[in-house]
Design an enzyme around this catalytic site. Structure first.
Site, mmCIF file in Angstrom:
data_model
loop_
_atom_site.group_PDB
_atom_site.id
_atom_site.type_symbol
_atom_site.label_atom_id
_atom_site.label_comp_id
_atom_site.label_asym_id
_atom_site.label_seq_id
_atom_site.Cartn_x
_atom_site.Cartn_y
_atom_site.Cartn_z
ATOM 1 N N ASP A 195 -2.556 -6.777 0.064
ATOM 2 C CA ASP A 195 -2.021 -5.432 -0.016
ATOM 3 C C ASP A 195 -0.948 -5.473 -1.108
ATOM 4 O OD1 ASP A 195 -1.240 -2.744 0.785
ATOM 5 O OD2 ASP A 195 0.502 -3.699 1.710
ATOM 6 N N ASP A 197 1.931 -2.758 -1.847
ATOM 7 C CA ASP A 197 3.266 -2.254 -1.521
ATOM 8 C C ASP A 197 3.849 -2.966 -0.307
ATOM 9 O OD1 ASP A 197 3.518 0.904 -2.933
ATOM 10 O OD2 ASP A 197 1.680 -0.273 -3.029
#
EC number: 3.1.3.3
Length: 405
Positions: A195, A197
């Site tokens: 991922d 962020d």
């Protein structure tokens, strides 16, 4: 004296101890059934399990091996084994084995006691213990992380209770504990998917954009609720993007230039790339930022949401399909198929509820500095260390890794 004997040698470590002892054994045609050695601060502990051939006598072998030990200045003890007990030990080799990895900024006796008590309390026996992190100096700057790896044998009385006890220890003592099956896939991972962020970078990009648009508080509240799993990701993304409508697209470049990487990100990726890993970003964030990280870090795949820009301004919409939790899992499966690898050879790392589908799909799913709900739903969690501590989870020692941030 029986035909199967465990030879236990201790003493100061020096070159040639094993060579000279095995020379004596070789002269009698002795079979080596098992052997193990560990050296801690130049102190040797060596075990050799031997079987004396039928045509040989035990007494001369014992006499010569004891004399050789005395000659070298090491202590030697002999433990005869009954054949039926040895056979029981051989038959137990098919038992399940797991790797337990203890990680912390430092490791104390309190941490060791908590982990080993949890293991013994669940019917698991420790076979080996190894330090993966570097040696700790007495003076000067201390290493920023420490790691000890345990190989354990047996089946837990209650697997879920063991996992929960590790989570409780982690929360109480500020360490991370991973519990993995010891199999061929653990030693042969080939793809890691991040991922973006709050995982690969220490920011939520949409919150940064919202600050520039003057709607920071509204967007941050929606982001936080989405990460806790309280809102559907697609709906929450559309609501947040609508608040950014009209933001000048030139802001994107400025935000991208200032995004901080998470601790250990560059070191982890450079070391994985060095040994042939493929690297992917699977993000509910935006391709504009993912592509710049790809250029900086050498990332092979970027799948995220494309911001729609018209006349130099954000429209508040995305182009194409939104990358949510289900889409991340689908993309992970697609990349693994393209690379010709099993999903068991995949590492997935994320922090939000929308990462859980891909964390559950991967052979090694890691919740990184995540909310409690995500930690509980993922197979493993890192809450106190940087991203490069994942190197320990695949068995890499500090001395084998490239230095980094």
């Amino acid at each position: 004296m029986r035909d199967i004997i465990l030879i236990h040698i201790t003493g100061g470590d020096k070159p040639g101890v094993t060579a000279e002892l095995s020379q004596v054994l070789a002269e009698y045609g002795v079979d080596i059934l098992d052997i193990g050695q560990v050296v801690i601060h130049n102190f040797l502990t060596l075990g050799i399990l031997i079987r004396i051939p039928p045509e040989a006598e035990a007494a001369p072998i014992v006499k010569d091996i004891l004399f050789k030990a005395h000659e070298m200045g090491v202590s030697l003890r002999l433990h005869p084994l009954e054949e039926d007990k040895y056979e029981s030990w051989v038959q137990a080799q098919g038992k399940a084995r797991h790797i337990v990895t203890l990680l912390g900024r430092r490791i104390t006796a309190v941490h060791l006691q908590a982990v080993t008590s949890a293991l013994s309390g669940n019917g698991l026996n420790i076979d080996t213990i190894h330090r993966l992190s570097g040696r700790v100096p007495v003076t000067g700057e201390l290493p920023r992380q420490a790691c000890v790896e345990f190989t354990v044998r047996g089946t837990p009385d209650d697997n879920e209770a063991l996992r929960q006890s590790f989570l409780d220890i982690s929360a109480r003592l500020g360490v991370d504990i991973a519990y993995q099956e010891d199999n061929v896939f653990r030693r042969n991972r080939r793809l890691v998917a991040f991922d973006m962020d709050s995982t690969l970078i220490q920011a939520e990009v949409i919150d940064e954009l919202a600050d520039r648009a003057g709607v920071g508080e509204q967007v941050a509240a929606i982001t936080e609720a989405a990460m806790r799993g309280e809102l559907d990701f697609q709906q929450s993304l559309r609501k947040r993007l609508a608040l950014l409508k009209g933001l000048d697209a030139s802001v994107l470049e400025d935000v991208a230039a200032k995004l901080p990487l998470s601790e250990g990100a560059e070191r982890l990726i450079s070391n994985l790339r060095r040994v042939g890993y493929k690297i992917a970003i699977l993000s509910g964030g935006f391709t504009f930022f993912g592509e710049r990280l790809a250029e900086r870090l050498g990332i092979d795949y970027v799948h995220a949401n494309e911001l729609e820009i018209v006349d130099g301004k954000l429209t508040g919409n995305v182009v194409g399909e939104i990358v949510d939790g289900a889409r991340k899992a689908e993309l992970l499966r697609t990349i693994a198929t393209k690379e010709g690898i099993s999903l068991q050879q995949v590492i997935a790392v994320g922090d939000g509820a929308n990462d859980l589908p891909m964390l559950g799909l991967a052979g090694l799913g890691v919740a990184f500095h995540a909310k409690p709900k995500v930690k509980k739903g993922a197979g493993h969690a890192i809450s106190t260390m940087g991203l490069d501590s994942i190197l320990y989870l695949i068995g890499v020692r500090d001395r084998e890794a490239l230095p980094g941030d």
